[in-house]
Motif scaffolding. Sequence first.
Motif, PDB file in Angstrom:
ATOM      1  N   SER A 189       0.742  -1.265  -0.130  1.00  0.00           N
ATOM      2  CA  SER A 189      -0.028   0.212  -0.212  1.00  0.00           C
ATOM      3  C   SER A 189       1.065   1.310   0.001  1.00  0.00           C
ATOM      4  O   SER A 189       0.388   2.477  -0.316  1.00  0.00           O
ATOM      5  CB  SER A 189      -0.633   0.824   1.530  1.00  0.00           C
ATOM      6  OG  SER A 189      -1.857  -1.238   1.469  1.00  0.00           O
ATOM      7  N   GLU A 221       0.650 -18.188   8.743  1.00  0.00           N
ATOM      8  CA  GLU A 221       0.480 -16.494   8.359  1.00  0.00           C
ATOM      9  C   GLU A 221      -0.379 -16.205   6.641  1.00  0.00           C
ATOM     10  O   GLU A 221      -1.620 -15.854   7.023  1.00  0.00           O
ATOM     11  CB  GLU A 221       0.801 -15.833   9.506  1.00  0.00           C
ATOM     12  CG  GLU A 221       0.786 -16.229  10.296  1.00  0.00           C
ATOM     13  CD  GLU A 221       1.570 -14.653  11.318  1.00  0.00           C
ATOM     14  OE1 GLU A 221       1.230 -14.652  12.111  1.00  0.00           O
ATOM     15  OE2 GLU A 221       2.961 -14.571  10.558  1.00  0.00           O
ATOM     16  N   LEU A 257      -4.533 -15.331   5.089  1.00  0.00           N
ATOM     17  CA  LEU A 257      -4.656 -14.760   4.490  1.00  0.00           C
ATOM     18  C   LEU A 257      -4.624 -14.624   3.422  1.00  0.00           C
ATOM     19  O   LEU A 257      -5.668 -13.974   2.516  1.00  0.00           O
ATOM     20  CB  LEU A 257      -2.840 -13.253   4.207  1.00  0.00           C
ATOM     21  CG  LEU A 257      -2.494 -12.792   5.989  1.00  0.00           C
ATOM     22  CD1 LEU A 257      -1.265 -12.235   5.433  1.00  0.00           C
ATOM     23  CD2 LEU A 257      -4.169 -12.210   6.179  1.00  0.00           C
ATOM     24  N   LYS A 310      -8.202 -16.583   3.574  1.00  0.00           N
ATOM     25  CA  LYS A 310      -9.215 -14.233   3.597  1.00  0.00           C
ATOM     26  C   LYS A 310      -9.898 -13.800   2.498  1.00  0.00           C
ATOM     27  O   LYS A 310     -11.090 -13.560   1.926  1.00  0.00           O
ATOM     28  CB  LYS A 310      -8.952 -13.777   4.446  1.00  0.00           C
ATOM     29  CG  LYS A 310      -8.504 -14.777   6.445  1.00  0.00           C
ATOM     30  CD  LYS A 310      -8.627 -13.585   7.409  1.00  0.00           C
ATOM     31  CE  LYS A 310      -7.797 -14.300   9.063  1.00  0.00           C
ATOM     32  NZ  LYS A 310      -7.341 -13.412   9.575  1.00  0.00           N
ATOM     33  N   SER A 311      -8.682 -14.026   1.268  1.00  0.00           N
ATOM     34  CA  SER A 311      -8.641 -13.195   0.324  1.00  0.00           C
ATOM     35  C   SER A 311      -8.950 -13.998  -1.022  1.00  0.00           C
ATOM     36  O   SER A 311      -9.115 -13.058  -1.898  1.00  0.00           O
ATOM     37  CB  SER A 311      -7.951 -12.120   0.657  1.00  0.00           C
ATOM     38  OG  SER A 311      -6.811 -12.856   0.389  1.00  0.00           O
ATOM     39  N   ALA A 344      -4.116  -3.737   0.990  1.00  0.00           N
ATOM     40  CA  ALA A 344      -4.689  -4.104   1.480  1.00  0.00           C
ATOM     41  C   ALA A 344      -5.476  -5.191   2.568  1.00  0.00           C
ATOM     42  O   ALA A 344      -5.670  -5.402   3.529  1.00  0.00           O
ATOM     43  CB  ALA A 344      -5.493  -3.008   1.881  1.00  0.00           C
ATOM     44  N   ILE A 345      -6.742  -5.096   1.524  1.00  0.00           N
ATOM     45  CA  ILE A 345      -7.020  -6.994   1.520  1.00  0.00           C
ATOM     46  C   ILE A 345      -6.460  -8.129   2.273  1.00  0.00           C
ATOM     47  O   ILE A 345      -7.179  -8.326   2.908  1.00  0.00           O
ATOM     48  CB  ILE A 345      -8.386  -7.230   0.294  1.00  0.00           C
ATOM     49  CG1 ILE A 345      -9.505  -5.164   0.220  1.00  0.00           C
ATOM     50  CG2 ILE A 345      -9.571  -8.401   0.880  1.00  0.00           C
ATOM     51  CD1 ILE A 345     -10.170  -5.264  -1.012  1.00  0.00           C
ATOM     52  N   PHE A 377      -2.897  -8.199   2.652  1.00  0.00           N
ATOM     53  CA  PHE A 377      -2.340  -8.519   3.509  1.00  0.00           C
ATOM     54  C   PHE A 377      -2.508  -7.734   4.907  1.00  0.00           C
ATOM     55  O   PHE A 377      -1.906  -7.532   6.286  1.00  0.00           O
ATOM     56  CB  PHE A 377      -1.091  -7.667   3.138  1.00  0.00           C
ATOM     57  CG  PHE A 377      -0.564  -8.239   2.264  1.00  0.00           C
ATOM     58  CD1 PHE A 377       0.596  -9.387   2.917  1.00  0.00           C
ATOM     59  CD2 PHE A 377      -0.555  -7.579   0.697  1.00  0.00           C
ATOM     60  CE1 PHE A 377       1.024 -10.501   1.906  1.00  0.00           C
ATOM     61  CE2 PHE A 377       0.718  -9.029   0.378  1.00  0.00           C
ATOM     62  CZ  PHE A 377       1.503 -10.120   0.110  1.00  0.00           C
ATOM     63  N   GLU A 378      -3.941  -7.012   4.735  1.00  0.00           N
ATOM     64  CA  GLU A 378      -4.387  -6.499   6.043  1.00  0.00           C
ATOM     65  C   GLU A 378      -3.882  -5.434   7.029  1.00  0.00           C
ATOM     66  O   GLU A 378      -3.347  -4.760   7.854  1.00  0.00           O
ATOM     67  CB  GLU A 378      -5.290  -7.336   6.786  1.00  0.00           C
ATOM     68  CG  GLU A 378      -6.059  -8.034   7.060  1.00  0.00           C
ATOM     69  CD  GLU A 378      -5.943  -9.122   8.060  1.00  0.00           C
ATOM     70  OE1 GLU A 378      -5.615  -9.465   8.918  1.00  0.00           O
ATOM     71  OE2 GLU A 378      -7.121 -10.004   7.868  1.00  0.00           O
ATOM     72  N   GLU A 379      -3.098  -4.448   5.284  1.00  0.00           N
ATOM     73  CA  GLU A 379      -2.086  -3.243   5.684  1.00  0.00           C
ATOM     74  C   GLU A 379      -3.437  -2.127   6.239  1.00  0.00           C
ATOM     75  O   GLU A 379      -3.893  -1.530   5.294  1.00  0.00           O
ATOM     76  CB  GLU A 379      -1.677  -3.200   4.767  1.00  0.00           C
ATOM     77  CG  GLU A 379      -0.105  -4.288   4.530  1.00  0.00           C
ATOM     78  CD  GLU A 379       0.607  -4.371   3.400  1.00  0.00           C
ATOM     79  OE1 GLU A 379       1.239  -4.826   2.562  1.00  0.00           O
ATOM     80  OE2 GLU A 379       0.107  -2.930   2.383  1.00  0.00           O
ATOM     81  N   ALA A 380      -2.925  -1.830   7.666  1.00  0.00           N
ATOM     82  CA  ALA A 380      -3.220  -0.450   7.887  1.00  0.00           C
ATOM     83  C   ALA A 380      -2.369   1.150   7.575  1.00  0.00           C
ATOM     84  O   ALA A 380      -1.810   0.407   8.221  1.00  0.00           O
ATOM     85  CB  ALA A 380      -4.116  -0.518   9.327  1.00  0.00           C
TER      86      ALA A 380
END
Length: 288
Positions: free
Chosen positions: A69, A127, A131, A134-135, A259-260, A262-265
């Motif tokens: 991101s 992990e 991920l 989940k995606s 972002a979806i 790797f769930e990067e915030a």
Amino acid sequence: MFFFLPHGVCCVLGVACAGASAASTVVGMLLQKEGLARDNKAIFRLGVLVFTIVKPGAQFVALFLAPVSLVAPLASVAILLNAVIVPWCRAETISRRDVWSGVMLVVACMGATSLGPHSTNTLSYTEICDLADKSRDVTLALSILTLLLALNLAVAQAHARRQLSLPSEPAAPRPFLGVVAAAFVPSAASALNNVAIKVLLHGLLSGPRLSLVAWAGALAFTAFLQVWSTTVGVQFFDMLVYVPIQVAEQILVTVAYGAIFFEEAPASPAGFFACIGAVALGVLLSQS
């Protein structure tokens, strides 16, 4: 990851490599376009070489050092270079609109870089698998859409080749939905390729295993699809039209998908996505 370097330093180096990758994008496209215009295979092949070796090499290092991101918005550098280099090569004057849209893109790019995620964690293979699971729906939908549009692009290319070999043939149709659809193929392929690179890096750091071969295959295929579709897009459309749209789509798709997956915030989600929106607005302003 360079474990002996702070996250901030890694991100700065990653940003520099992302900028180099964006620059090589424009250079590679321009050489391909010039090679086609002059019917010079050497120039065309040099452009393909830059696009297939230098660009992904710099991108690989960038993704090794920084989050997806954070790296993705730096592709807007390609828009700036395209707006300057292409008119210069054609001996054209840069319009005031190009200048203002360029300023907006620079500011938005800097904002996205400062407000984006500034750390990337080394994930275990378990992990990574979690991920990916989940995606999987998003990955499948994006992959199917990309392949369908790539098929449409291949059909348009086949019509164009037939027209060249048979002058009596009617004019070759451009890809359905035009430049937006044509530019989406390399944009989505780049997003999928970036994720595949990150997964391979994290997987290898967790220990080589046979199951990573599938990710390596995905990496190779998406890299090929990106190069091929970009070459076709450059053949069909003017670079001043194609490049800004392609890069904007690439930024938006890569940021969203990365972002979806790797769930990067981002450090500041509202500010970050406002800057991403400003990048898109800058691209729209750059269009006549």
